[in-house]
Design a protein around this motif. Structure first.
Motif, PDB file in Angstrom:
ATOM      1  N   CYS A 194       0.811  -1.228   0.000  1.00 52.22           N
ATOM      2  CA  CYS A 194       0.000   0.000   0.000  1.00 52.22           C
ATOM      3  C   CYS A 194       0.842   1.276   0.000  1.00 52.22           C
ATOM      4  O   CYS A 194       0.285   2.380  -0.120  1.00 52.22           O
ATOM      5  CB  CYS A 194      -0.923   0.022   1.223  1.00 52.22           C
ATOM      6  SG  CYS A 194      -2.215  -1.235   1.211  1.00 52.22           S
TER       7      CYS A 194
ATOM      8  N   ASP B 254      -1.721   6.307  -1.395  1.00 49.24           N
ATOM      9  CA  ASP B 254      -2.770   7.054  -0.693  1.00 49.24           C
ATOM     10  C   ASP B 254      -2.834   8.524  -1.124  1.00 49.24           C
ATOM     11  O   ASP B 254      -3.424   9.355  -0.433  1.00 49.24           O
ATOM     12  CB  ASP B 254      -2.544   6.976   0.821  1.00 49.24           C
ATOM     13  CG  ASP B 254      -1.175   7.492   1.247  1.00 49.24           C
ATOM     14  OD1 ASP B 254      -0.383   7.892   0.362  1.00 49.24           O
ATOM     15  OD2 ASP B 254      -0.887   7.493   2.461  1.00 49.24           O
TER      16      ASP B 254
ATOM     17  N   LYS C 271      -9.877  -4.020  -2.178  1.00 50.36           N
ATOM     18  CA  LYS C 271      -8.584  -3.449  -1.780  1.00 50.36           C
ATOM     19  C   LYS C 271      -8.510  -1.970  -2.154  1.00 50.36           C
ATOM     20  O   LYS C 271      -8.121  -1.123  -1.343  1.00 50.36           O
ATOM     21  CB  LYS C 271      -7.453  -4.223  -2.467  1.00 50.36           C
ATOM     22  CG  LYS C 271      -7.455  -5.719  -2.153  1.00 50.36           C
ATOM     23  CD  LYS C 271      -6.342  -6.445  -2.871  1.00 50.36           C
ATOM     24  CE  LYS C 271      -6.468  -6.398  -4.391  1.00 50.36           C
ATOM     25  NZ  LYS C 271      -7.671  -7.082  -4.893  1.00 50.36           N
TER      26      LYS C 271
ATOM     27  N   ASN D 204      -8.523   1.161   0.437  1.00 52.36           N
ATOM     28  CA  ASN D 204      -7.367   2.063   0.403  1.00 52.36           C
ATOM     29  C   ASN D 204      -7.813   3.504   0.106  1.00 52.36           C
ATOM     30  O   ASN D 204      -7.277   4.466   0.677  1.00 52.36           O
ATOM     31  CB  ASN D 204      -6.368   1.597  -0.647  1.00 52.36           C
ATOM     32  CG  ASN D 204      -5.158   2.494  -0.743  1.00 52.36           C
ATOM     33  OD1 ASN D 204      -4.369   2.610   0.181  1.00 52.36           O
ATOM     34  ND2 ASN D 204      -5.023   3.172  -1.890  1.00 52.36           N
TER      35      ASN D 204
ATOM     36  N   TYR E 297      -5.939  -0.612   7.082  1.00 49.35           N
ATOM     37  CA  TYR E 297      -6.256  -1.554   6.004  1.00 49.35           C
ATOM     38  C   TYR E 297      -6.329  -2.943   6.635  1.00 49.35           C
ATOM     39  O   TYR E 297      -5.411  -3.383   7.324  1.00 49.35           O
ATOM     40  CB  TYR E 297      -5.121  -1.453   4.993  1.00 49.35           C
ATOM     41  CG  TYR E 297      -5.242  -2.211   3.698  1.00 49.35           C
ATOM     42  CD1 TYR E 297      -5.882  -1.655   2.598  1.00 49.35           C
ATOM     43  CD2 TYR E 297      -4.631  -3.455   3.552  1.00 49.35           C
ATOM     44  CE1 TYR E 297      -5.927  -2.328   1.387  1.00 49.35           C
ATOM     45  CE2 TYR E 297      -4.671  -4.135   2.349  1.00 49.35           C
ATOM     46  CZ  TYR E 297      -5.324  -3.561   1.267  1.00 49.35           C
ATOM     47  OH  TYR E 297      -5.358  -4.230   0.066  1.00 49.35           O
TER      48      TYR E 297
END
Length: 635
Positions: free
Chosen positions: A262, A266, A330, A334, A349
């Motif tokens: 991840c 973001d 996912k 996210n 998450y």
């Protein structure tokens, strides 16, 4: 004549065997393996070789005899593959009842099919499918294939019964080999037996074999964790997927790998950040901020799965979701995490094993056991859980799709295993209030007012969000368990709360609500909640614990306006039963030519010892009997 036919069959079988033409005759299957079986696995071999942390190879060879039409699924070989795997060397052979070879699988018999579903926009999942169109039972098929695997987040899991209730196993062998430098973690399940280990030339091998396993006997309410029968689950300590390296010797390590996947995903567009600031301006309560932004995410996005290579594990960037308006679990989780971050709200998450009635993960064996992602927002009091794939879920509500099970939070410090909230008998309610006018012919008009909460309202909420009027009416017919009725009108209203509510009203015309015999009329006052679950009781000793998953409370209040001439001759006595599994009460009262029926059933959840099964069966039997008790009237 029959003796001659059997003798001829035996002579033909023996002759064929002597001449070497017979390999897998159905007659050679032991009788104890035929009992309750639709197919018998004659021989199965699985060899899984870990070449390095980023690649493995799977070799599979098996022979299965299909005994009848119910076992026909085993005559088809289906092998999944994608960008991270490659299937080669598919072979197949068909044998008749005597075990004589009658056909070999040709290339034209093998199809290559897409795995894209209605919810997948892009998906690299495909299937190699080899099939014999043959149905002269019993017959035998033999299949083999090889597969190269570069998705090393998961190693091979082995369950000889294939999670089937009607497959017996004559012989099954599993071997996994790994470089000594990588090690192997494994967990033996449900009495499979200890591994045979060996080491040669820097390669460690572990193998297991089972023989003569009859059909898997699945006991009612057995714990979900044992449903697959005996088996082995394996996992790496270190792995690599498309250049991403990780560890999973602990839950902390596995959660850290989610953080790696991840990382730097973001970042939101400036216009999205501006929207977030505008939406939360003036809101001081952090819970209300989260609620506002969750509903913003729901309105802005929709669920579409995109599974390409590492995309099966890694979310798409938040910017992508903001611009396109869609994503998988996912990507949407996210995206929601990124929105909250822009509002200075921390969230995690969260990986989870989703599905109604799904077994919980093996908490003592860190490994990739998850199929879904949600979001956890820690608060001073209780955490807020967000299902980001739903456009209709109430804020903070998980439903039985992800509630009451372990989940893996990807915290800044790494993975942390926690339980999601469960919904008990005070959360899952069904209240029915029914007014019935009964005529002398036994027909009736009824007005029902019903309230459902928690997981008991899930189906009604889905009906509102996904169905048109005609589909909703069909759905309502399926929910009303009365033999002969017409649905005159209905309404469904949903209230989005942390424990959501559905309010349902119906107008019904019921034919033969009460049955007549001469001058007498027989009425079951329990109009809509008759309990039908009678549990089988055998002389065999119970092997497994009893697990009750969903808890709930049902209450019914039914008023019958009786015909003017009706005189009550007999009525059920009050019933009051209390056990460790729950509580049941029912009562009938008569006043002013009206019959009042009251019922309450509380079912608890929990795990109970094997010896308690007989008590549970007796409890359910008594409920079923009380629910069928009749009132006798004379006209």
């Amino acid at each position: 004549m029959k003796k001659f036919v059997y003798s001829a069959f035996f002579w033909l079988f023996c002759s064929s065997f002597i001449l070497g033409q017979v390999k897998w005759p159905a007659a050679a299957i032991p009788e104890n393996l035929r009992e309750n079986a639709h197919a018998v696995m004659r021989k199965s071999e699985t060899f899984y070789t870990v070449r390095n942390s980023g690649e493995g190879q799977r070799k599979v060879h098996y022979i299965v005899t299909i005994l009848d039409q119910q076992g026909i699924e085993y005559s088809t070989l289906t092998v999944r593959y994608d960008k991270l795997s490659k299937v080669t060397n598919i072979e197949g052979t068909l044998y008749n009842t005597l075990g004589e070879k009658i056909k070999t699988l040709k290339k034209s018999d093998i199809s290559d099919q897409s795995g894209i579903s209605n919810t997948n926009l892009f998906d690299d999942v495909r299937y190699k499918v080899g099939q014999f169109n043959y149905a002269s039972f019993p017959f035998t098929v033999e299949f083999s294939y090889e597969e190269t695997d570069r998705n090393m987040l998961s190693y091979e899991s082995w369950y000889p019964h294939f999670d089937s209730e009607n497959l017996a196993v004559e012989q099954d062998f599993f071997k996994i080999s790994v470089p000594a430098s990588l090690d192997l973690r494994y967990k033996e399940l449900n009495g499979i037996g200890a591994a045979v280990t060996e080491e040669n030339n820097g390669i460690k091998s572990y193998s297991w074999m089972v023989k003569n396993l009859p059909v898997l006997e699945k006991e009612p309410y057995a714990p979900r964790k044992i449903k697959y029968g005996p088996g082995v689950i394996t996992a790496p300590n270190e792995f690599e997927v498309e250049g991403y390296q990780g560890k999973m010797s602990s839950w902390k390590d596995l959660g850290e790998f989610d953080n790696v996947l991840c990382k730097n995903r973001d970042i939101l567009p400036e216009e999205t950040i501006a929207e977030v600031k505008q939406l939360t301006s003036g809101i001081t309560d952090p819970v209300q901020k989260v609620k506002k932004l969750y509903e913003y995410m729901q309105n802005k996005t929709r669920y579409i799965s995109i599974q390409l290579g590492i995309g099966g594990w890694q979310p798409f960037e938040a910017k992508y979701v903001a611009e396109k308006g869609y994503g998988d679990c996912k990507a949407l989780s996210n995206f929601m995490k990124s929105i909250l971050k822009s509002a200075n709200i921390e969230s995690y998450y969260t990986s989870i094993q989703a599905g109604d009635d799904k077994a919980d993960i093996l908490t003592d064996f860190p490994s990739q056991q998850f199929n879904h992602v949600i979001l956890c927002v820690p608060m001073k009091q209780d955490s807020i859980w967000l299902e980001c794939t739903s456009q209709t879920n109430p804020f903070g509500y998980l439903s039985d799709f992800t509630s009451d099970r372990h989940a893996l939070l990807a915290t800044p410090e790494g993975g942390k295993l926690v339980m999601t909230p469960g919904y008990g008998e005070k959360d899952n309610l069904q209240h029915r209030n029914i007014q019935v006018v009964l005529n002398e012919e036994g027909d009736a008009e009824a007005e029902t007012s019903m309230l459902f909460t928690g997981i008991l309202q899930d189906d009604y909420a889905s009906a509102i969000s996904r169905m048109n009027d005609d589909e909703q009416k069909k759905f309502m017919y399926s929910q009303i368990h009365i033999p002969n009725f017409d649905l005159v009108k209905f309404s469904i209203q949903n209230e989005k709360k942390t424990i959501p509510v559905s309010k349902v009203k119906n107008s019904l015309l019921i034919r033969k609500c009460a049955s007549k015999s001469g001058t007498r009329m027989f009425l079951n006052p329990n109009l809509m909640s008759v309990f039908n679950q009678i549990l089988p009781v055998t002389d065999k000793s119970r092997k497994h614990d009893v697990e009750l998953i969903n808890a709930y409370t049902e209450t019914d209040s039914v008023m019958f306006q009786l015909p003017a001439k009706a005189i009550i001759e007999a009525q059920p006595a009050p019933v009051n039963i209390e056990t460790a599994f729950g509580k049941y009460q029912s009562e009938v009262k008569i006043k002013d030519q009206k019959l009042y029926y009251y019922r309450k059933f509380i079912r608890k959840r929990g795990i109970f010892p094997p010896g308690s099964y007989a008590e549970l069966a007796d409890f359910y039997k008594k409920i079923s009997k009380a629910d069928r008790a009749q009132v006798v009237m004379k006209l």
